[in-house]
Write a protein that holds these residues in place. Structure first.
Motif, PDB file in Angstrom:
ATOM      1  N   TYR A 240       0.870  -1.173   0.000  1.00  0.00           N
ATOM      2  CA  TYR A 240       0.000   0.000   0.000  1.00  0.00           C
ATOM      3  C   TYR A 240       0.910   1.227   0.000  1.00  0.00           C
ATOM      4  N   VAL A 241       0.458   2.297  -0.611  1.00  0.00           N
ATOM      5  CA  VAL A 241       1.291   3.493  -0.699  1.00  0.00           C
ATOM      6  C   VAL A 241       0.622   4.642   0.047  1.00  0.00           C
ATOM      7  N   LEU A 242       1.376   5.257   0.937  1.00  0.00           N
ATOM      8  CA  LEU A 242       0.890   6.374   1.734  1.00  0.00           C
ATOM      9  C   LEU A 242       1.689   7.611   1.339  1.00  0.00           C
ATOM     10  N   PHE A 243       0.988   8.602   0.815  1.00  0.00           N
ATOM     11  CA  PHE A 243       1.651   9.794   0.290  1.00  0.00           C
ATOM     12  C   PHE A 243       1.497  11.008   1.204  1.00  0.00           C
ATOM     13  N   ASP A 244       2.594  11.701   1.416  1.00  0.00           N
ATOM     14  CA  ASP A 244       2.526  13.079   1.869  1.00  0.00           C
ATOM     15  C   ASP A 244       1.971  13.883   0.690  1.00  0.00           C
ATOM     16  N   VAL A 245       1.517  15.129   0.940  1.00  0.00           N
ATOM     17  CA  VAL A 245       0.912  15.917  -0.141  1.00  0.00           C
ATOM     18  C   VAL A 245       1.812  17.079  -0.567  1.00  0.00           C
ATOM     19  N   ASP A 246       1.894  18.112   0.249  1.00  0.00           N
ATOM     20  CA  ASP A 246       2.670  19.299  -0.124  1.00  0.00           C
ATOM     21  C   ASP A 246       4.159  18.967  -0.192  1.00  0.00           C
ATOM     22  N   GLY A 247       4.754  19.248  -1.328  1.00  0.00           N
ATOM     23  CA  GLY A 247       6.167  18.967  -1.518  1.00  0.00           C
ATOM     24  C   GLY A 247       6.428  17.590  -2.085  1.00  0.00           C
ATOM     25  N   THR A 248       5.405  16.720  -2.048  1.00  0.00           N
ATOM     26  CA  THR A 248       5.548  15.360  -2.562  1.00  0.00           C
ATOM     27  C   THR A 248       4.730  15.164  -3.832  1.00  0.00           C
ATOM     28  N   LEU A 249       3.433  15.491  -3.775  1.00  0.00           N
ATOM     29  CA  LEU A 249       2.558  15.384  -4.941  1.00  0.00           C
ATOM     30  C   LEU A 249       2.241  16.744  -5.549  1.00  0.00           C
ATOM     31  N   ILE A 250       2.145  17.754  -4.709  1.00  0.00           N
ATOM     32  CA  ILE A 250       1.794  19.098  -5.176  1.00  0.00           C
ATOM     33  C   ILE A 250       2.881  20.092  -4.770  1.00  0.00           C
ATOM     34  N   ASP A 251       3.267  20.924  -5.722  1.00  0.00           N
ATOM     35  CA  ASP A 251       4.271  21.957  -5.471  1.00  0.00           C
ATOM     36  C   ASP A 251       3.559  23.201  -4.946  1.00  0.00           C
TER      37      ASP A 251
END
Length: 218
Positions: free
Chosen positions: A9-20
């Protein structure tokens, strides 16, 4: 794809990881500083290293921190409505390529802002979002990532964390998960694998989730 066929399973941070969101954060803090008669550059340098309440204590100790936080939230919400956002290269391909129920977002921001940013950038929204309201302890505590894993029905050892910041990396490691770092020229201490960009990591993440372990490292 059923859970029996999935072993990651993949757990993503958001700011700085998926969105600039760097320019957005700088603009929001700059406007906040102006309202309180403070130097925008000085405030932003502190805000980069501390949580909002700690920032207020450092840069505006004579102000009501609740008022400071309300002003910051007002500015952040306005930025979500009117600001320009960009997803990192590869983010859309990656998220659309993951099976539903195989991934989640773990953010120190608030869910309504994340949803607004994803809507603006065309990114799909998962069924599980663990935000600042969902947990009492934020990163670097392992609690946010453990909460996300539990909501997905996953064990910590089945989870891959994708992060860009030291506090998030530490949170994933303390949760007993595999942690890959992205969007940094130099690897954050402790990561199991480092990628200079999210784009570089995309095929490796998709391969891991699909069960092609020949390209995975932990």
């Amino acid at each position: 794809m059923t859970s029996e066929l999935r072993d990651k399973y993949v757990l993503f941070d958001v700011d700085g990881t998926l969105i600039d969101a760097v320019s957005n954060q700088r603009r929001v803090w700059g406007t906040w500083a102006e309202r309180y008669g403070l130097d925008a550059g000085d405030v932003y340098r502190v805000a980069l290293r501390t949580r909002p309440m700690e920032t207020f204590a450092r840069v505006a100790p004579d102000r009501d921190p609740r008022e400071c936080l309300a002003t910051l939230h007002e500015l952040e919400d306005e930025d979500v409505r009117t600001g320009v956002y960009a997803a990192f290269d590869g983010a859309s391909e990656l998220l659309h390529g993951l099976p539903a129920g195989a991934w989640a977002l773990v953010t120190s921001n608030y869910e309504h802002r994340v949803r607004g940013r994803f809507l603006r950038t065309g990114l799909p929204v998962p069924g599980v979002i663990v935000d600042a309201v969902a947990v009492e302890e934020g990163k670097p505590s392992p609690v946010p990532y453990l909460r996300a894993a539990a909501r997905l029905g996953a064990e910590p050892e089945e989870c891959l964390v994708i992060e860009d910041a030291p506090s998030g990396v530490q949170a994933g490691l303390r949760a007993g998960m595999t942690v890959w770092g992205v969007n940094a020229a130099v690897a954050v201490e402790g990561v199991h694998r480092h990628f200079v960009s999210l784009r570089e990591a995309v095929p490796h993440i998709l391969a891991l989730v699909s069960g092609d372990h020949g390209d995975a490292a932990a």
